[in-house]
Each structure stands twice: as C-alpha cells, then as structure tokens.
Design a protein around this motif. Structure first.
Motif, mmCIF file in Angstrom:
data_model
loop_
_atom_site.group_PDB
_atom_site.id
_atom_site.type_symbol
_atom_site.label_atom_id
_atom_site.label_comp_id
_atom_site.label_asym_id
_atom_site.label_seq_id
_atom_site.Cartn_x
_atom_site.Cartn_y
_atom_site.Cartn_z
ATOM 1 N N MET A 3 88.322 1.283 90.473
ATOM 2 C CA MET A 3 89.234 2.075 89.648
ATOM 3 C C MET A 3 88.556 3.360 89.187
ATOM 4 O O MET A 3 89.163 4.442 89.203
ATOM 5 N N ARG A 4 87.283 3.259 88.798
ATOM 6 C CA ARG A 4 86.548 4.448 88.369
ATOM 7 C C ARG A 4 86.427 5.447 89.539
ATOM 8 O O ARG A 4 86.598 6.655 89.355
ATOM 9 N N LYS A 5 86.128 4.919 90.715
ATOM 10 C CA LYS A 5 86.012 5.769 91.896
ATOM 11 C C LYS A 5 87.329 6.487 92.174
ATOM 12 O O LYS A 5 87.351 7.704 92.463
ATOM 13 N N ASP A 6 88.440 5.753 92.097
ATOM 14 C CA ASP A 6 89.760 6.340 92.357
ATOM 15 C C ASP A 6 90.104 7.409 91.321
ATOM 16 O O ASP A 6 90.597 8.492 91.666
ATOM 17 N N GLN A 7 89.844 7.108 90.042
ATOM 18 C CA GLN A 7 90.166 8.060 88.976
ATOM 19 C C GLN A 7 89.288 9.305 89.068
ATOM 20 O O GLN A 7 89.754 10.421 88.819
ATOM 21 N N LEU A 8 88.018 9.115 89.408
ATOM 22 C CA LEU A 8 87.119 10.273 89.562
ATOM 23 C C LEU A 8 87.549 11.139 90.742
ATOM 24 O O LEU A 8 87.403 12.373 90.691
ATOM 25 N N TYR A 9 88.051 10.516 91.763
ATOM 26 C CA TYR A 9 88.538 11.287 92.915
ATOM 27 C C TYR A 9 89.729 12.154 92.494
ATOM 28 O O TYR A 9 89.801 13.349 92.834
ATOM 29 N N LEU A 10 90.658 11.561 91.731
ATOM 30 C CA LEU A 10 91.806 12.327 91.246
ATOM 31 C C LEU A 10 91.347 13.469 90.341
ATOM 32 O O LEU A 10 91.853 14.595 90.433
ATOM 33 N N LEU A 11 90.383 13.155 89.456
ATOM 34 C CA LEU A 11 89.849 14.167 88.542
ATOM 35 C C LEU A 11 89.184 15.298 89.318
ATOM 36 O O LEU A 11 89.392 16.490 89.022
ATOM 37 N N GLN A 12 88.406 14.935 90.304
ATOM 38 C CA GLN A 12 87.686 15.922 91.114
ATOM 39 C C GLN A 12 88.662 16.856 91.830
ATOM 40 O O GLN A 12 88.482 18.083 91.828
#
Length: 537
Positions: A394-403
């Motif tokens: 979930m953190r990886k997915d959210q960081l990807y969206l943020l990036q």
C-alpha cells in the motif's frame, strides 16, 4: 488570511498584508541584519511556530520581552490575538483593541487555524503542514537537496509520511500501520508467554513428531473403545481420573458394608440362641456318662441363660446401630455408583483400563497443546507478515501516486518558468527514502529553483495555506527565472510571504511586482525592523 501584525517595538508599528503575495523588501545593496528574516520568523511565529524565540537569541537579548499582536480574517470575520515572547505555550484571544479576553493553549490555537483554513486531514498537525514550507534563514529546512526535511537528520520516513498525509494519501497506510502494530503486539505477547513457559514452545520437527505420536495414541484409544463397546471414546483424562477415584471410594464403601453386615449376622445368630436346655436333652449324655452330675450342669446352663438375657438388650441396640451403618454404607455405594454412571455408562470399568486410558489421554492432550501452541505461533507470525506485506505494498502504491502527481505538477511549473526549455526537477520515492534532483544539472541555482518549484507544486496541489520564502532561497536562483517565479507567486490564491533585496538587479517587470506587493521595506541606519542594528559598534 493573515490581515495584520502589530508590535510596539517595530519601527513600522503595524504591517498589513495582501491576500496573495507579500514582499518584505530590503535595500538595493543587499544589506544584512536589517530584519527581513526576523520578520518572516515573526510571521511563522504568528502561524504557531516557536523558532522566533528559540532561534533568535539576539532579538530577545536586545529587544527584551515584547508582544506580537495579529489579526486573521476568515469568512469576512476578524479574529484578534497576541503572543507574548515569554510564554511560548499560550496565545491570548483579544477584542478589536487587542485587550486580552481569554487565553488558549498553543495547540488549541493551531487547531483553530487548521479548522478555519478548512484543513480536515487526519494524523497531521497544523505546524507539521506549514512549518515544512516556511523556509527562513535560521531554520533547518533550507537544504535544497532535501526539501521534504524539516530538520537535519530527521527520522527516516517522517518527511515522506508528512507529505503523504498532506496529500491525503496516508490514511490507507495508517490503517494498515495500526493493524500491523496490533499483530506485532499479539505475536510479541505470545512469544513472551512461551519464553516464560506459560505456553508451550516447539519447532516444526517436534510438531511433526507429535503428529505421528498422536496418530498412534488415537489408534490405542480406538482399540480400548472397541473393547468397551465404544463407550469410553468420549471420556477425557480428567473424567477418567475422577472415575478412578470414585472406584476407589466404592471399594472402601463396599468393604465397610461387608464388615457391618458380618457383625450384624453374628449378633442376630447369638440372639436366636435364647432358650434353656431341657432335662431330656441330657439323656444321651447319661448314656455315655452315667455318673454325670446333671443337676450341676443344669445350674451352669441356667446361669448362661440368665447372662444372655441380661445382654439381650445391649445386643438389640448394637444390632440396630449396625443396621443403620449398613444402610448408610449402602446409600454411599448407591451414590458413588450413580456418580460413575453419570460420567460413563459402563458399570464395571476396571481401574486398570481407566488408568491406561487416563494416561493416554493426558499424553494426547499435552501433545495437542504443544501443537496448538506451535500452530498459533505460526498463525500469528503469518498474520503479522501478511499485514506487513500489505502495508508495504500500500505504501509503495501510494508513493507511486504521490510521485506521479508531484512530478507532473513540477514539470508544469518548471515549463512555465523556462518556457519548456529546461529539465524539471524529479522526485523519486523508495520506501522511507527519497531522491530530489534535476537530471544532468546539479548547480546551486538549479537546486534552489527546484526547491521553489517543489513548494509551489505542493501549494497548488494541497491544502497548504501559506508559503514563506526567505531571500536566502531566492537570491541563489538565476535572474532569468526570478520574474516568472514572482509571477507564479502572484497567481496563487493563497498568501505567500517572501523577503527580497537588490530589486534593481532584476527586470522591470520583477521590480514592479516587488513594489506592488511590498508590505514592509527595511534598510540600514534606523530603518531596520526594530529601528536599529545589533552589529553596529
């Protein structure tokens, strides 16, 4: 919006602000120590900060105790406050003349600002939002390579978490973080219970050995059950032990009953022999012993009869007592047998069978308990690991969206500043780390420009209410980019506070923006913020 700041110790007692860009202007010589950064620190102080007091010792030393008065306008209503430099943790609510009406804590005041700026983000404070984007000389967030960090050596993950929260992307991670903490607590508690032998602790090898032994024990129990017509199958070790104890009591009760009954029969037989011997009963004796003194024998027999007659009452009483004891013993036997029947429906289980079954059941329960503990431990660990994997994904997915979101906006703003001629800054996230750079350009001016572009992107994309940029940030940027950055500041619908000097070194358009947005102008020789400079001899 921030409407005004008043301080009796200022050279210009009152400063009124604009709804968008607000410029604190220095002179054309770039003079230092005139109060530009100090005033921005005071703005940060008004927005709930503490660095104006904690990091401006010379101000406190030379100015002494003083009060900062300020007013906000929210939905056309004015709110008046003041903060005393000697009480960092309290804010005074005032009337329009700045007379103190009441006092609230600094945290309550920050909540007031968060609410009135319509910030409804969970898990993040007002100061964690605005403090990171108040870039003023003396603060620790001026590292152009680490624009997310609010202090030097900030804990790993904290800067990224703050940005995730500001973008509203952290709640999904937070839920899994809380669940992971719960799973880790459960696993830790269970392992502690095993460490102190409250719960069995075995490995996989012992678990498999237990399974084999349990299979053999089940076969043994099945054989016993078959021998007893399957009536013992459901008796556990505790019940089997109880039956053994009841059998022992039953044996004792039956022995007591037999003893009492034997005594009872003896007394009853004695009581039946109660008639005297008649004279004709001695005829056979005279036939063999013609000289026998029948008279003496008769008198002796009469004496025995009289004794029996005397003891008759006592024997009768003893008989009644034994009868009662037999009855009590029989009741005890009946009760024990009934108890046994309630546990099992087999009236004649032998003690040997029960003992064997009890031992087998005890061993089985111990092995089952060990295996259950092993499976529970594995289950808790698996649950913890699965939750951690879910959290990490979930953190990886959210960081990807943020990036993607930040990089897209930074490219847009960078293209505006350079008319699409320069590469934009790029931010990349990896778990708790990040990298911020412009590919093929590591120059100082570019790095500071990147930080401004990043801040403007966050300002446009989120509920960040204000931005503060000191001249130490802007003076590093190439002149060609400053005009466009000032125009970008001016386009914002939020308040931005900057300090700037050497305006004549920039374009006419830049000078016009700086003069139009000027709220305070400072210079040496008595026009400093507090009317004097501390570094003069």
């Amino acid at each position: 919006m921030l409407f005004e700041i008043i301080c009796d110790q200022f050279k210009q007692k009152r400063v009124e602000f604009l709804p968008t860009l607000n410029t604190v202007l220095g002179d054309d010589f770039g003079s230092n120590s005139i109060g530009k950064s100090t005033f921005l620190m005071i703005i940060d102080f008004v927005f709930g900060g503490k660095d104006y007091i904690l990091k401006s010792a010379e101000i406190q030393r030379h100015v002494g105790k003083h009060t900062i008065k300020f007013c906000f306008i929210f939905q056309e209503k004015r709110y008046y406050f003041l903060r005393d430099t000697e009480d960092l943790e309290m804010v005074s609510e005032c009337d329009e003349s700045y007379n103190v009406v009441s006092k609230i804590s600094l945290s309550q005041y920050c909540e007031f600002l968060k609410h009135n700026y319509n910030i409804h983000l969970p898990n993040i404070s007002f100061r964690d939002i605005v403090g990171r984007y108040s870039r003023i000389y003396g603060k620790e967030n001026l590292n152009e390579k680490r624009p997310l960090d609010v202090v030097y050596n900030e804990a790993a993950g904290a800067p990224i978490n703050a940005v995730l929260k500001l973008f509203g992307l952290f709640s999904a991670i937070s839920e899994l973080e809380d669940l992971l903490k719960q799973r880790e607590t459960e696993l830790s508690a269970y392992r502690n219970a095993q460490r102190y032998n409250f719960v069995s602790s075995i490995g996989k090898r012992k678990y498999n050995e237990n399974l084999k032994e349990l299979t053999q024990l089940v076969e043994t129990k099945d054989q016993i059950s078959k021998d007893l017509d399957n009536n013992l199958l459901d008796i556990d070790s505790e019940k089997a032990e109880e039956v053994i104890k009841l059998k022992q009591k039953l044996s004792i009760a039956k022995r007591k009953r037999s003893k009492y009954y034997s005594q009872y029969v003896t007394i009853e037989n004695n009581m039946k022999e109660n008639s005297p011997i008649r004279s004709e009963q001695f005829d056979d004796l005279l036939r063999f012993f013609p000289d026998a003194n029948i008279r003496n024998i008769t008198e002796v027999e009469k004496f025995h009869y009289e004794i029996r007659d005397v003891l008759r009452t006592e024997l009768k009483a003893k008989k009644e007592e034994l009868n009662k004891l037999i009855s009590v013993s029989q009741n005890e036997i009946d009760t024990i047998e009934e108890s046994i029947k309630k546990i099992i429906q087999i009236p004649n289980l032998s003690k040997a069978i029960l003992t064997k079954y009890s031992e087998i059941q005890k061993i089985s329960e111990k092995l089952e308990s060990e295996n259950k503990a092993y499976l529970t431990s594995i289950s808790l660990k698996t649950s913890r690991d699965d939750t951690k994997a879910r959290r990490d994904q979930m953190r990886k997915d959210q960081l990807y969206l943020l990036q993607i979101e930040i990089n897209t906006k930074m490219q847009e703003i960078n293209d505006y500043i350079y008319s699409g001629q320069k590469k934009p800054p790029v931010i990349t996230f990896d778990k708790n780390q990040y990298k911020f750079e412009t590919i093929d350009d590591t120059g100082t001016g570019t790095s500071y420009k990147n930080m401004v572009v990043y801040d403007l992107s966050v300002l446009e994309l989120t509920v960040l209410p204000i931005l503060i940029h000191d001249s130490v940030v802007l003076k590093q940027i190439a002149d060609v980019a400053i005009e466009r950055i000032l125009k970008k500041y001016l386009q914002s619908e939020k308040q931005i506070f900057i300090s700037f000097d050497k305006k004549k070194a920039y374009t006419v358009e830049s000078q016009k923006i700086l003069l139009d947005t000027k709220v305070l102008e400072l210079s040496p020789n008595g026009n400093e913020l507090f009317g004097k400079s501390w570094n003069d001899k």
